[in-house]
Design a protein around this motif. Structure first.
Motif, PDB file in Angstrom:
ATOM      1  N   LEU A 278       0.941  -9.179   4.299  1.00  0.00           N
ATOM      2  CA  LEU A 278       1.608  -8.773   3.065  1.00  0.00           C
ATOM      3  C   LEU A 278       0.643  -8.587   1.896  1.00  0.00           C
ATOM      4  O   LEU A 278       0.956  -7.877   0.949  1.00  0.00           O
ATOM      5  CB  LEU A 278       2.694  -9.788   2.688  1.00  0.00           C
ATOM      6  N   LYS A 279      -0.520  -9.198   1.960  1.00  0.00           N
ATOM      7  CA  LYS A 279      -1.496  -9.085   0.883  1.00  0.00           C
ATOM      8  C   LYS A 279      -2.467  -7.915   1.071  1.00  0.00           C
ATOM      9  O   LYS A 279      -3.340  -7.707   0.235  1.00  0.00           O
ATOM     10  CB  LYS A 279      -2.279 -10.392   0.759  1.00  0.00           C
ATOM     11  N   GLN A 280      -2.301  -7.125   2.127  1.00  0.00           N
ATOM     12  CA  GLN A 280      -3.203  -6.000   2.377  1.00  0.00           C
ATOM     13  C   GLN A 280      -3.190  -5.017   1.205  1.00  0.00           C
ATOM     14  O   GLN A 280      -2.140  -4.738   0.624  1.00  0.00           O
ATOM     15  CB  GLN A 280      -2.776  -5.231   3.625  1.00  0.00           C
ATOM     16  N   ASP A 281      -4.338  -4.476   0.914  1.00  0.00           N
ATOM     17  CA  ASP A 281      -4.454  -3.477  -0.150  1.00  0.00           C
ATOM     18  C   ASP A 281      -3.592  -2.251   0.126  1.00  0.00           C
ATOM     19  O   ASP A 281      -3.080  -1.626  -0.789  1.00  0.00           O
ATOM     20  CB  ASP A 281      -5.906  -3.042  -0.325  1.00  0.00           C
ATOM     21  N   SER A 282      -3.422  -1.907   1.393  1.00  0.00           N
ATOM     22  CA  SER A 282      -2.623  -0.718   1.730  1.00  0.00           C
ATOM     23  C   SER A 282      -1.153  -0.890   1.356  1.00  0.00           C
ATOM     24  O   SER A 282      -0.404   0.075   1.302  1.00  0.00           O
ATOM     25  CB  SER A 282      -2.740  -0.389   3.221  1.00  0.00           C
ATOM     26  N   LEU A 283      -0.744  -2.129   1.088  1.00  0.00           N
ATOM     27  CA  LEU A 283       0.643  -2.383   0.693  1.00  0.00           C
ATOM     28  C   LEU A 283       0.783  -2.597  -0.810  1.00  0.00           C
ATOM     29  O   LEU A 283       1.852  -2.972  -1.284  1.00  0.00           O
ATOM     30  CB  LEU A 283       1.173  -3.620   1.429  1.00  0.00           C
ATOM     31  N   SER A 284      -0.277  -2.339  -1.555  1.00  0.00           N
ATOM     32  CA  SER A 284      -0.260  -2.639  -2.987  1.00  0.00           C
ATOM     33  C   SER A 284       0.747  -1.797  -3.767  1.00  0.00           C
ATOM     34  O   SER A 284       1.158  -2.174  -4.853  1.00  0.00           O
ATOM     35  CB  SER A 284      -1.652  -2.481  -3.587  1.00  0.00           C
ATOM     36  N   PHE A 285       1.180  -0.672  -3.204  1.00  0.00           N
ATOM     37  CA  PHE A 285       2.165   0.174  -3.885  1.00  0.00           C
ATOM     38  C   PHE A 285       3.549  -0.474  -3.924  1.00  0.00           C
ATOM     39  O   PHE A 285       4.360  -0.173  -4.782  1.00  0.00           O
ATOM     40  CB  PHE A 285       2.270   1.534  -3.185  1.00  0.00           C
ATOM     41  N   ALA A 286       3.808  -1.361  -2.996  1.00  0.00           N
ATOM     42  CA  ALA A 286       5.139  -1.973  -2.905  1.00  0.00           C
ATOM     43  C   ALA A 286       5.163  -3.290  -3.668  1.00  0.00           C
ATOM     44  O   ALA A 286       4.242  -4.092  -3.583  1.00  0.00           O
ATOM     45  CB  ALA A 286       5.500  -2.221  -1.445  1.00  0.00           C
ATOM     46  N   LYS A 287       6.223  -3.501  -4.416  1.00  0.00           N
ATOM     47  CA  LYS A 287       6.389  -4.773  -5.109  1.00  0.00           C
ATOM     48  C   LYS A 287       7.134  -5.763  -4.211  1.00  0.00           C
ATOM     49  O   LYS A 287       6.697  -6.870  -4.006  1.00  0.00           O
ATOM     50  CB  LYS A 287       7.131  -4.559  -6.414  1.00  0.00           C
ATOM     51  N   SER A 288       8.281  -5.374  -3.661  1.00  0.00           N
ATOM     52  CA  SER A 288       9.029  -6.212  -2.725  1.00  0.00           C
ATOM     53  C   SER A 288       8.494  -5.945  -1.329  1.00  0.00           C
ATOM     54  O   SER A 288       8.434  -4.803  -0.890  1.00  0.00           O
ATOM     55  CB  SER A 288      10.524  -5.876  -2.779  1.00  0.00           C
ATOM     56  N   LYS A 289       8.102  -7.016  -0.653  1.00  0.00           N
ATOM     57  CA  LYS A 289       7.476  -6.851   0.662  1.00  0.00           C
ATOM     58  C   LYS A 289       8.150  -7.751   1.689  1.00  0.00           C
ATOM     59  O   LYS A 289       8.470  -8.903   1.415  1.00  0.00           O
ATOM     60  CB  LYS A 289       5.989  -7.189   0.580  1.00  0.00           C
ATOM     61  N   LEU A 290       8.322  -7.195   2.882  1.00  0.00           N
ATOM     62  CA  LEU A 290       8.957  -7.892   4.001  1.00  0.00           C
ATOM     63  C   LEU A 290       8.063  -7.762   5.225  1.00  0.00           C
ATOM     64  O   LEU A 290       7.590  -6.670   5.541  1.00  0.00           O
ATOM     65  CB  LEU A 290      10.326  -7.280   4.296  1.00  0.00           C
ATOM     66  N   TYR A 291       7.826  -8.857   5.896  1.00  0.00           N
ATOM     67  CA  TYR A 291       7.030  -8.885   7.120  1.00  0.00           C
ATOM     68  C   TYR A 291       7.913  -9.422   8.238  1.00  0.00           C
ATOM     69  O   TYR A 291       8.747 -10.296   8.015  1.00  0.00           O
ATOM     70  CB  TYR A 291       5.833  -9.816   6.926  1.00  0.00           C
TER      71      TYR A 291
END
Length: 184
Positions: free
Chosen positions: A106-119
């Motif tokens: 969830l902390k990956q830079d590629s996911l930085s665009f998303a505020k709410s994150k689900l794994y």
């Protein structure tokens, strides 16, 4: 320091419960474990009593509401105090490092665009003695519609962040109940 909570609802789960609690506490990060007993009438409450004074475990003994409403109570109970939130089933055993793998993803830079994150992760199926079977459930083929409608993944594989918790707390209980039905 990253703040992590795990939410578990118990109901007549004494057979595997202690092993699951230990596998959660044995992760390589400090965890607060919130357990809501949903009116058990087997040995579950006795097992939970052993942990009542553990500073990292918070336990409530309550009336039976069923798994969906019990997890809704847990979501409300833990509030906004954590960076990452996990669901746990009472009859699982977590692999070492499970929590950090989810957080790192969830902390990956590629996911930085998303505020709410689900794994969510895959599942290794076991028999009633927790011996691994040659069955692996993989949820990576599902899209966001499957996830939101509860077709996938299993709740015990889910981790999400504080922003998503904020959204969950802002929805009406009926909407959250509908979302959780497919996961639990």
């Amino acid at each position: 320091m990253i703040k992590v909570c795990v939410m578990m609802s118990t109901y007549n789960g004494d057979k595997y419960l202690e092993e699951q609690i230990l596998s959660i506490l044995d992760q390589n990060i400090k965890v607060h474990l919130y357990i809501r007993d949903d009116g058990s009438n087997d040995g579950t409450k006795n097992i939970l009593q052993k942990y009542i004074n553990n500073e990292n475990i918070f336990i409530r003994f309550s009336d039976n509401l069923g798994p969906q409403k019990s997890f809704m109570c847990l979501i409300d109970w833990v509030g906004m105090n954590y960076d990452f939130y996990f669901f746990a089933d009472q009859d699982d055993k977590w692999k070492p490092g499970k929590i950090m793998r989810a957080i790192d993803f969830l902390k990956q830079d590629s996911l930085s665009f998303a505020k709410s994150k689900l794994y969510f992760s895959n599942v290794d199926m076991t028999d009633n003695e927790l011996k691994k079977l040659n069955i692996k459930l993989s949820f990576w083929k599902y899209d966001i519609n499957d996830v939101l409608l509860g077709s996938a993944p299993l709740g015990c594989t889910i981790c999400y962040n504080k922003e998503l918790q904020n959204h969950l707390l802002s929805y009406s209980p009926k909407i959250i109940e509908c979302m959780i039905i497919g996961y639990i």
